[in-house]
Write an enzyme that holds these catalytic residues in place. Structure first.
Site, mmCIF file in Angstrom:
data_model
loop_
_atom_site.group_PDB
_atom_site.id
_atom_site.type_symbol
_atom_site.label_atom_id
_atom_site.label_comp_id
_atom_site.label_asym_id
_atom_site.label_seq_id
_atom_site.Cartn_x
_atom_site.Cartn_y
_atom_site.Cartn_z
ATOM 1 N N ARG A 1 -9.622 5.199 10.895
ATOM 2 C CA ARG A 1 -8.034 4.979 10.696
ATOM 3 C C ARG A 1 -7.461 5.985 11.819
ATOM 4 O O ARG A 1 -6.656 5.695 12.636
ATOM 5 C CB ARG A 1 -7.615 5.562 9.298
ATOM 6 N N ARG B 1 0.723 -1.931 7.304
ATOM 7 C CA ARG B 1 1.249 -0.495 6.755
ATOM 8 C C ARG B 1 2.178 0.306 7.717
ATOM 9 O O ARG B 1 2.932 1.138 7.332
ATOM 10 C CB ARG B 1 0.034 0.533 6.445
ATOM 11 N N HIS C 1 -11.333 6.890 5.000
ATOM 12 C CA HIS C 1 -10.209 8.122 5.257
ATOM 13 C C HIS C 1 -10.891 9.157 4.642
ATOM 14 O O HIS C 1 -11.908 9.227 3.639
ATOM 15 C CB HIS C 1 -9.143 7.825 3.950
ATOM 16 N N ASP D 1 0.808 -1.325 0.088
ATOM 17 C CA ASP D 1 0.001 0.215 -0.057
ATOM 18 C C ASP D 1 0.941 1.168 -0.016
ATOM 19 O O ASP D 1 0.254 2.332 0.116
ATOM 20 C CB ASP D 1 -0.892 -0.076 1.220
ATOM 21 N N CYS E 1 -5.361 9.640 -3.193
ATOM 22 C CA CYS E 1 -4.555 8.639 -2.387
ATOM 23 C C CYS E 1 -3.136 8.471 -2.813
ATOM 24 O O CYS E 1 -2.035 8.222 -2.055
ATOM 25 C CB CYS E 1 -4.950 7.188 -2.059
HETATM 26 N N1 ARG Z 1 -5.425 0.004 0.890
HETATM 27 C C1 ARG Z 1 -5.082 1.276 1.442
HETATM 28 C C2 ARG Z 1 -5.399 1.398 2.784
HETATM 29 O O1 ARG Z 1 -6.693 0.652 3.226
HETATM 30 C C3 ARG Z 1 -5.801 2.431 0.699
HETATM 31 C C4 ARG Z 1 -5.327 3.720 1.370
HETATM 32 C C5 ARG Z 1 -5.833 4.747 0.405
HETATM 33 N N2 ARG Z 1 -5.477 5.947 1.044
HETATM 34 C C6 ARG Z 1 -6.045 7.165 0.826
HETATM 35 N N3 ARG Z 1 -5.461 8.379 1.036
HETATM 36 N N4 ARG Z 1 -7.402 7.213 1.193
HETATM 37 O O2 ARG Z 1 -4.917 1.802 3.672
#
Ligand code: ARG
Length: 277
Positions: free
Chosen positions: A147, A101, A176, A76, A270
């Site tokens: 998040r 991550r 997000h 990611d 993203c």
């Molecule tokens: N697969 C990533 C996650 O879930 C996607 C991140 C997308 N990033 C964003 N800025 N919305 O963390």
């Protein structure tokens, strides 16, 4: 001749500097948001072509794009928006919610420290960078609920010297803030109302003079995951309705196909971290 552009002349483009990370190691191999399904494989050749096209779109609009090397084992990392928050040359590093991550934090912090941002600071609270923290001209909007932690607000206010408005995200598909809100300029934003609670909606209404409401169909292709330079708005090509709304408001929508990244819950914004000097 009649003008159908909503008076596009009234919007002004500003040259931007962006950081991007090539999708060399991009795959969907774990599930940390409802879009991700490891059974639906990513076409890596196609992903690279879509990413290159996004970069070319930015440079074609006159923006500068810098890149950070992708690291193996961090699928990611392509989502550079999560790598930190950069405002006025100051950087707040990221701290990720999920262990998959977390090593990206150090990789991005190292890049900042080695590339003209020597004062980049590590965060005290979990925050996924500009995925959840959005600069709105005179303030910072900080999304929390899935998040990032709400507790990041005081550090943001202290570091950037700007008021911070925290908004709760309530729909797990829009995990997000940058999947549900796109700041187009200091007075104008597009957003998906169903992703926010009443207090969040009231906060957005008081921050922006003009708000564009995205329809379900456009939000559901992550149409709001868009990058504005004040005039051009680079957004997922499938978000046709939103593109029309943007044109009617005087912006110039620029559609890009990011379908491979949608499989991970991502879009053009993203993949882009703005480096604000
Ligand atoms: N697969 C990533 C996650 O879930 C996607 C991140 C997308 N990033 C964003 N800025 N919305 O963390």
């Amino acid at each position: 001749m009649t003008h159908t552009d909503g008076g596009a002349g009234r919007r002004t483009a500003h040259a931007r500097s962006y950081l991007m990370c090539p999708p060399e190691h991009f795959t969907v191999q774990y599930v940390i948001n409802p879009w991700m399904d490891p059974a639906r494989p990513v076409d890596t050749v196609r992903a690279m072509a879509q990413w290159r096209n996004l970069r070319k779109t930015f440079t074609g609009l006159g923006h500068q794009v810098r890149t950070i090397s992708a690291e193996p084992g961090l699928p990611d990392m392509v989502f550079a928006a999560n790598g930190g928050t950069v405002i006025g040359g100051q950087v707040l590093g990221a701290r990720f919610r999920y262990p998959q991550r977390e090593p990206e934090s150090a990789a991005y912090l190292r890049w900042f420290q080695q590339h003209g941002f020597p004062l980049a600071v590590p965060p005290r609270s979990i925050n996924e960078g500009e995925g959840d923290i959005i600069f709105a001209g005179h303030s910072v909007i900080a999304g929390y609920g899935f998040r990032s932690d709400e507790a990041v607000a005081p550090q943001l206010a202290g570091l950037f010297g700007l008021p911070v408005v925290s908004v709760r995200l309530v729909d797990p598909r829009f995990y997000h803030l940058d999947t549900a809100l796109c700041v187009l300029d200091a007075d104008t934003a597009a957003y998906y109302p169903a992703a926010f609670d009443d207090a969040g909606l009231a906060a957005l209404a008081s921050l922006f003079a003009e708000l564009i409401e995205a329809k379900d169909t456009d939000a559901e292709v992550l149409g709001l995951n868009a990058v504005s330079d004040g005039r051009h708005v680079v957004l997922p090509a499938q978000a046709c309705g939103l593109a029309e709304q943007l044109s009617a408001a005087g912006f110039e929508p620029v559609g890009v196909d990011m379908s491979e990244f949608l499989k991970a819950g991502g879009g053009p914004k993203c993949c882009t971290l703005e480096l604000r000097s």
